[in-house]
Every structure is written in structure tokens, then in C-alpha cells.
Design a protein around this motif. Structure first.
Motif, PDB file in Angstrom:
ATOM      1  N   PRO A 125       0.792  -1.238   0.000  1.00 49.73           N
ATOM      2  CA  PRO A 125       0.000   0.000   0.000  1.00 49.73           C
ATOM      3  C   PRO A 125       0.823   1.288   0.000  1.00 49.73           C
ATOM      4  CG  PRO A 125      -0.117  -1.144   2.115  1.00 49.73           C
ATOM      5  CD  PRO A 125       0.568  -2.068   1.176  1.00 49.73           C
ATOM      6  N   ASP A 128       3.288   3.407  -5.137  1.00 54.99           N
ATOM      7  CA  ASP A 128       2.386   3.715  -6.251  1.00 54.99           C
ATOM      8  C   ASP A 128       3.232   4.099  -7.455  1.00 54.99           C
ATOM      9  OD1 ASP A 128       0.082   3.944  -7.631  1.00 54.99           O
ATOM     10  OD2 ASP A 128      -0.698   5.674  -6.549  1.00 54.99           O
ATOM     11  N   HIS A 132       1.372  -0.040 -10.706  1.00 54.72           N
ATOM     12  CA  HIS A 132       0.117  -0.108  -9.961  1.00 54.72           C
ATOM     13  C   HIS A 132      -1.057   0.341 -10.846  1.00 54.72           C
ATOM     14  CE1 HIS A 132       3.373   0.090  -7.069  1.00 54.72           C
ATOM     15  NE2 HIS A 132       2.570  -0.470  -6.191  1.00 54.72           N
ATOM     16  N   ARG A 136      -4.447  -1.732 -11.754  1.00 55.23           N
ATOM     17  CA  ARG A 136      -5.805  -1.194 -11.571  1.00 55.23           C
ATOM     18  C   ARG A 136      -6.609  -1.245 -12.871  1.00 55.23           C
ATOM     19  NH1 ARG A 136      -2.879   3.201  -9.130  1.00 55.23           N
ATOM     20  NH2 ARG A 136      -2.561   2.675  -6.946  1.00 55.23           N
ATOM     21  N   LEU A 168      -5.793  -4.389  -4.846  1.00 62.92           N
ATOM     22  CA  LEU A 168      -6.915  -3.721  -5.515  1.00 62.92           C
ATOM     23  C   LEU A 168      -8.163  -3.775  -4.636  1.00 62.92           C
ATOM     24  CD1 LEU A 168      -6.579  -4.782  -9.269  1.00 62.92           C
ATOM     25  CD2 LEU A 168      -5.564  -2.853  -8.084  1.00 62.92           C
ATOM     26  N   GLU A 171      -8.023  -1.242  -2.105  1.00 59.13           N
ATOM     27  CA  GLU A 171      -8.244   0.102  -2.664  1.00 59.13           C
ATOM     28  C   GLU A 171      -9.691   0.316  -3.096  1.00 59.13           C
ATOM     29  OE1 GLU A 171      -5.472   0.565  -5.858  1.00 59.13           O
ATOM     30  OE2 GLU A 171      -3.747   0.806  -4.533  1.00 59.13           O
TER      31      GLU A 171
END
Lengths: 211, 60
Positions: A125, A128, A132, A136, A168, A171
Motif C-alpha cells: 500500500p 504507487d 500499480h 488497476r 486492488l 483500494e
């Protein structure tokens, strides 16, 4: 924790190499659990980069260049970026530069998902970037890749892909399959300490284990 | 730290092995179960020739 690992090892070179192989996942206890990051841990990671230096220049992304050094460069970047974050030295230049390119073309989802599995240490986490964003953009390709790996009984690869699905899920991305029973299935199958680490990180990301 | 006081000699072989370990490719061979229609006959034969379930002896 990391410093202790090097300190107690019979072969310090192998211990430092292990830190480089585990890479960014070595920071998972500090990011996902409540382990306290000590300056000695930072020194151990820095020393692993000193003993096993990363490539000076970033390799060309595939298909312009070979995939293997490019994957290693991304993993090195992830380790260096998290080290800079945890030590508060962001902006001072990291131990490894960020490579160019990301696996964005997921038309060949079999090959693409394996490539993403090789980049699974980035599925944390605190990180990024374009890799990433590629994950996504293709939850279906990841789900297909994880399913394919399970059917091939390649459980380490399946668990590495599930890491991305778990990220994912954390998120709030809508997924075409439920990663929870998949992680539990893979965890029960076993397959060595690396799979156990990937499964533990995925379980943390899915909220199945409290910090 | 121990490693800081120990001379560490890294050979090109070590560096190559490290790079190989970091790439983690997928398994070369698939171990997926394959469809075997010829196995149906063997399974049916096994069911037919298998002994019956033992019954509880009477009179005890």
C-alpha cells in the motif's frame, strides 16, 4: 528485525542477499503490522545494496530490452523507495532509480499476469506508480492469471498474482472474483516460506489478519 | 553489525544467482489434472467388484 537477521546469520553475505531477494516485502512488517523500524534495519538494507549493487542505469523496458533486468530494476526501486520513506530521506535520491515503462498491454493476459507476479513485491500500500496503474486497469486479466496459475498448480505464482488482487480489493476496486477464498486455499496448500509470506501479506491487505 | 566487520567478496556468480532468484519465473511445467475418459471404465469396474459394506452381526 532485519539487522538481527544479518547479525545472527552464519553467512552474512547470504543474509544480505536474502534481503535483496525479499526486497520491498522485507518492509511489510513495518507497513502492515506494528513492527518498529530501527535505524539498524535501514543500515542492513543499505548494506545489502552496497554489497550487491543494483544496475547503474535503468534497463530498457521490454520488448526493447530483456524483461529480467527490468523486473529486477523495478523490484530494487520498490525496496529503495520504501527505505527512503521509512527513513524519511525521500527526495534525497534513492539507492536505485525508477525504471521506465510498465506492463500496460494485457491482451496476452497469460504472459502479462506472470509478469505482474514477478513484480508482486510492488503490491504494497505504500507504493504507487505506473505498475500499480497497470494493475488497476486490468483486474480481469489478474483474476484470469491467478485462476490459470491455480489450475496449473503453480501456487507460488498464483499467490503472487493474488497479492495484486488483494491490493486492488483494499483500494476498493471491483474484482471479478473474491480473493479471500483464493488466498485461504493457497495458504492451506503451502509451498514454502516465500508463498507463506505472500499469503500473509495478502491476508493483511484483505483484513483477514489484524495488525 | 557482524557483516560490517566481515570482508564480503561478491563474485559475478553470486550476482547472477541473485538476479535469477529475484526474477521468480512461473513453473515451467503445468501440473494441471488432465481429462482421462479411459479412466471412467476403470472406476466403474472398481465400483462393481468392490466388496459390499459389512453388516452389523445379528444375535449379539
Amino acid at each position: 528485525m532485519l539487522a538481527e537477521h544479518v547479525e545472527r546469520a552464519d553467512d552474512p553475505k547470504a543474509a544480505l542477499a536474502a534481503i535483496r531477494v525479499v526486497g520491498a516485502d522485507a518492509f511489510a512488517p513495518y507497513l502492515l503490522a506494528e513492527a518498529v523500524f530501527h535505524p539498524d534495519d535501514a543500515a542492513a538494507v543499505s548494506q545489502s545494496f552496497a554489497v550487491f549493487p543494483p544496475a547503474v542505469s535503468t534497463p530498457d523496458p521490454p520488448p526493447s530490452g530483456p524483461a529480467e533486468p527490468w523486473i529486477v530494476a523495478w523490484r530494487d526501486w520498490a525496496t529503495a523507495a520504501l527505505l527512503a520513506r521509512l527513513t524519511g530521506t525521500q527526495g534525497d535520491g534513492t539507492l536505485a532509480p525508477r525504471p521506465e515503462g510498465a506492463p500496460t498491454d494485457h491482451t496476452d493476459w497469460q504472459r502479462w499476469s506472470v509478469r505482474m507476479s514477478q513484480l508482486s513485491p510492488l503490491a504494497l500500500p505504500a507504493l504507487d506508480g505506473p505498475v500499480h496503474a497497470a494493475a488497476r486497469a486490468a483486474p480481469l486479466a489478474l483474476a484470469r492469471g491467478a485462476t490459470r496459475a491455480v489450475l496449473r498448480r503453480d501456487f507460488p505464482t498464483a499467490t503472487r498474482i493474488v497479492r495484486w488482487l488483494a491490493l486492488l480489493h483494499a483500494e476498493g476496486v471491483r474484482l471479478p472474483l473474491d480473493p479471500v477464498p483464493l488466498v485461504e486455499h493457497l495458504r492451506l496448500h503451502g509451498g514454502g516460506p516465500r508463498l507463506a509470506l505472500d499469503a500473509a501479506i495478502a491476508r493483511r491487505l484483505l483484513g483477514l489478519e489484524a495488525p | 553489525m557482524l557483516a560490517q566487520h566481515t570482508p564480503l567478496l561478491v563474485t559475478p556468480t553470486d550476482a547472477t544467482a541473485l538476479g535469477t532468484a529475484m526474477v521468480e519465473p512461473e513453473a515451467v511445467l503445468s501440473d494441471a489434472p488432465t481429462y482421462a475418459p479411459e479412466a471412467t471404465g476403470a472406476l466403474l469396474l472398481g465400483l462393481l467388484i468392490s466388496p459390499k459394506e459389512p453388516k452389523e452381526p445379528k444375535g449379539k
